[in-house]
Design a protein around this motif. Sequence first.
Motif, mmCIF file in Angstrom:
data_model
loop_
_atom_site.group_PDB
_atom_site.id
_atom_site.type_symbol
_atom_site.label_atom_id
_atom_site.label_comp_id
_atom_site.label_asym_id
_atom_site.label_seq_id
_atom_site.Cartn_x
_atom_site.Cartn_y
_atom_site.Cartn_z
ATOM 1 N N SER A 43 -9.121 20.108 1.685
ATOM 2 C CA SER A 43 -9.981 20.563 2.734
ATOM 3 C C SER A 43 -10.872 20.804 2.466
ATOM 4 O O SER A 43 -12.326 20.437 3.878
ATOM 5 N N GLU A 85 -6.976 25.043 8.108
ATOM 6 C CA GLU A 85 -6.578 25.726 6.965
ATOM 7 C C GLU A 85 -6.346 27.418 7.725
ATOM 8 O O GLU A 85 -6.752 27.244 8.308
ATOM 9 N N GLU A 159 -2.380 22.018 6.888
ATOM 10 C CA GLU A 159 -1.421 22.642 6.023
ATOM 11 C C GLU A 159 -1.210 23.069 7.568
ATOM 12 O O GLU A 159 -1.429 25.053 7.625
#
Lengths: 231, 723
Positions: A43, A85, A159
């Motif tokens: 991330s 995310e 994700e």
Amino acid sequence: MNLLELREIRAGYDRIDVLFGIDLVVPEGSVVALLGPNGAGKSTTLRVAAGLHPPTAGDVLVAGRRVNGVPPEELARRGLCLIPEGRGIFPNLTVRENLRMMSYTGVKLADIEERAFDRFPRLGERIVQTAGTLSGGEQQMLAMARGLATDPALLLLDELSMGLAPIIVEELYEIVAQVAREGVSILVVEQFASTVLGVADYAAILVHGRVARVGRPAELADDLSEAYLGA
Amino acid sequence: MDKFLTFTIVGLTLAAIYAIIASGLVLTYTTTGIFNFAHGAAGMLAAFTYWQLRYDWGWSAPIALFVVLLVLAPLFGVLLETVIMRGLQGTTETVKLVVSISLLLFMIGLAQLIWRPGVSRPMPSFFEGRTPIDLGPTTITWHQAITIAVAIAVAIGLRIFLTRARIGIAMRAAVDDRSLTMLNGARPNRVSMLAWALGTSLAALGGILIAPGPGLEAASLSLLIVSAYAAAVFGRLRSLPMTFVGAIVVGLAEGYLAGYLPQNQYLTGFRIASPAIILFIVLLVLPNPRLRGRMTRSREFFPMPTITGGLGFALTLVVAAVMLATTLSDADLITYGRVFPIGIVALSLVPLAGFAGQISLCQLSFAGIGAIVMAHLGAGGDPLALVWAVLIAAAVGAVVALPALRLSGIYLALGTAAFAVILDRWVFNLPRFEVFGLFEVNLFAGGSVAVDPIRAFGTEFDDPASQMIIAAVAFALVALLVVWIRRGRLGRRLLAMKDSEAACATLGLNLLRTKLTVFALSAGIAGLGGALYATQLTSVQPGNFELVQSLQVFALTVVGGIGAVGGALFAAVSLYAFLPLLTTLWPATVRWVGLLPGATGIGLGRNPNGAVHEIRQGFLPLLAARAVLTVMCVAVTGAYVLRLLDFIDNWTFVVLLIACPVIATIAAGLAKPRAVEVAAGHGAELHDVPVEWRGIDRPWTEADAEELDRRLGLSEVELRGVG
Ligand SMILES: Nc1ncnc2c1ncn2[C@@H]1O[C@H](COP(=O)(O)OP(=O)(O)OP(=O)(O)O)[C@@H](O)[C@H]1O
Ligand SMILES: [Mg+2]
């Protein structure tokens, strides 16, 4: 040409170093998967690429141009889109207002809505619903719709699958594949390695803030289990 | 019925004003996360400016309104956002609070600087001469009607703006997720700037509408707007519709209180304090807001004080106090002597706000309780009254802690501020009363009470010199107590509670008892400070213990460093030694010094560890260079002897007193090569990195592994065995 290129990127939070010299390229029109265990820095890599987090060293190049220090809103206006995310939506705004926020990139609201509802008809039925009350899958659809509606050149996905049922994940990745076929370059971070490897042209494995391997998905299958299990 | 309607209209008018002000507050809070304590003060400044343009310079009302509301106020808001607030992102809640409190102090100072207090400035209401509109059973004045209409227009306008305009939507979006708005290409700085411009304009509008009622007085006008804060808390500082509902509840309550509360001497103050009482009740009644709001992880790091360091600090202080007490004139001693009792009050913040992270804005009120006890029980000079002052203040502190248990952060700050207002506007002003005919209470006797000097060991300590020494010794002892607490079990618990209440609760730490303890302890210390302050003043009144003073002490202690006793000394010295000194040296500054405490606090932001930390770093080489230190002590003693023998005058002495440590520090810096060796030799252990940061702040070594094992109670052999 490489749409995104990271050279020797180092980054960290406060006193913790997270990335130790990342080199990564996303060639134009390709899908690159970034895999790795929790806390590897995936991330963080995306946040650096989107201009949200300043690297302590190294260069970020978008379409061949060095963009270190360019604010994220500028990058967004130039066609880079990160879907972060979690759910990349504003839960207290309605669906329409969420889409409206995207018009800061210069695209007309009518165009945004048309594209979004074409791809996700379910959202079209819920335009005045507060986004926070949508189901998890619908929220992720909204996040993607918001991202895709502006016709970005480079899409960074973090994700998509978080907290979703496998069947919905499959559905979302079908859309990713379709978007890729339309020529959008994509860098995608995912825990569901098998799903994403089916879509990706290249894959990179990130371990402890370093790129451990890069290659075609087929070549990496063995290394993957190693990276996750830490053997 | 007519009366009821009349006061309904009064209440609704108030409600309208509160709604306007509170919606501005909510707007800035939600978009930038900063609760602007100075929001009311902005309204106050606007009211003064409007008065200036309209009545002093005779501009016409529409032009004056246009300039204030649509030009000056938005510009001021933008200025605040770009110069001050933008730098506060990512700082702790305490720092944000101190900056906005300091801004409040600064604005009050500014208003008093421009518009000299005590001059009458009549501010008529709008269309004052016109006959009220007849509504059948009652009438409504034009000012009231306009106010209500404006509030409705604001409500509708805001609603449309926030749901239809793209930048309005972006404001709401920024509340949800600021960085996501950037990913969408919105420019968040513009959004914040607009929010502050709009918020300040709304404050200005409210300020101009409310000012004709209470009249133009800087401090009370700034704090009057407490009611608007109650309305905003109703909406949890987030929801605009709930804020409007809150404004109506608060406004009507105040309207009916004005109409139906019996007129007597006990309730006059109650009426003045009623906004604070309502705020207090709203805070208590609302579902627990504690768990809401994001926690910013702070990186404040308060170094562990050493016992020797504490003793050195205490001793130096007492010696300095003795030197000053034997050299300064009585008049100077009365002025500068206040440093120590106020210092004790500031010290009371260190365990409470510094260690435990419980913000309290009512420490001077606890001091006031200590002063009352001293005045009554200490009549005749009984030193035991000091003990009573501590105990009674501590008991009140524990009572305050009960409601405070539910609150934290900004809500706790508001609650304690409301408590301070309730005391200084109402309770402290009560005339003599009886409790169920059992005993009578006579707090400040409705005005002021005399305080007798302490009498002990057959002497009466009625001269400023001995009082200063007593207060200095008390300060030194309390400072040692605070150091001892920090090093002990209670200190660890307090720090743990500050880091994470939830985690502490799951670890089995009794939060209730810990909080009660620290509140009582802190209030007790403040009570002691108040009692000693009272003996120095010889006569005390409610005005000595007001909220504004608490705010000053709090802000400057944080600037000094609220995690260490030095911060408290810093606050007291800057407020009660530096400022008076400045006005003595340059009398022309007397009108400007009011700006200084606020300006200092606004400048905080950058260094959450406080100024004292940096000063200490500066002195470190001096402490290491023993030879220089000795020479310095000899020099200071020499100067003192010269002063006692009247070879030099006070000014020369004070200059020498300040010059010696400065020169010594420079000398120690020059002698660095040696000093550094000393520091490296024995300082390494003292100033080493805490265990959890080893390997992060500096490379990991074998020795660290051993020490970690030792701390964890593991031996290497056992480890190997398990592995
Ligand atoms: N805001 C932050 N402050 C401090 N440390 C952080 C912050 N965000 C991430 N980290 C730390 O940086 C490291 C890398 O985090 P990152 O989120 O990039 O990992 P990730 O590979 O995305 O993991 P996951 O698969 O769990 O999402 C982690 O150790 C994490 O604790
Ligand atoms: Mg991640």
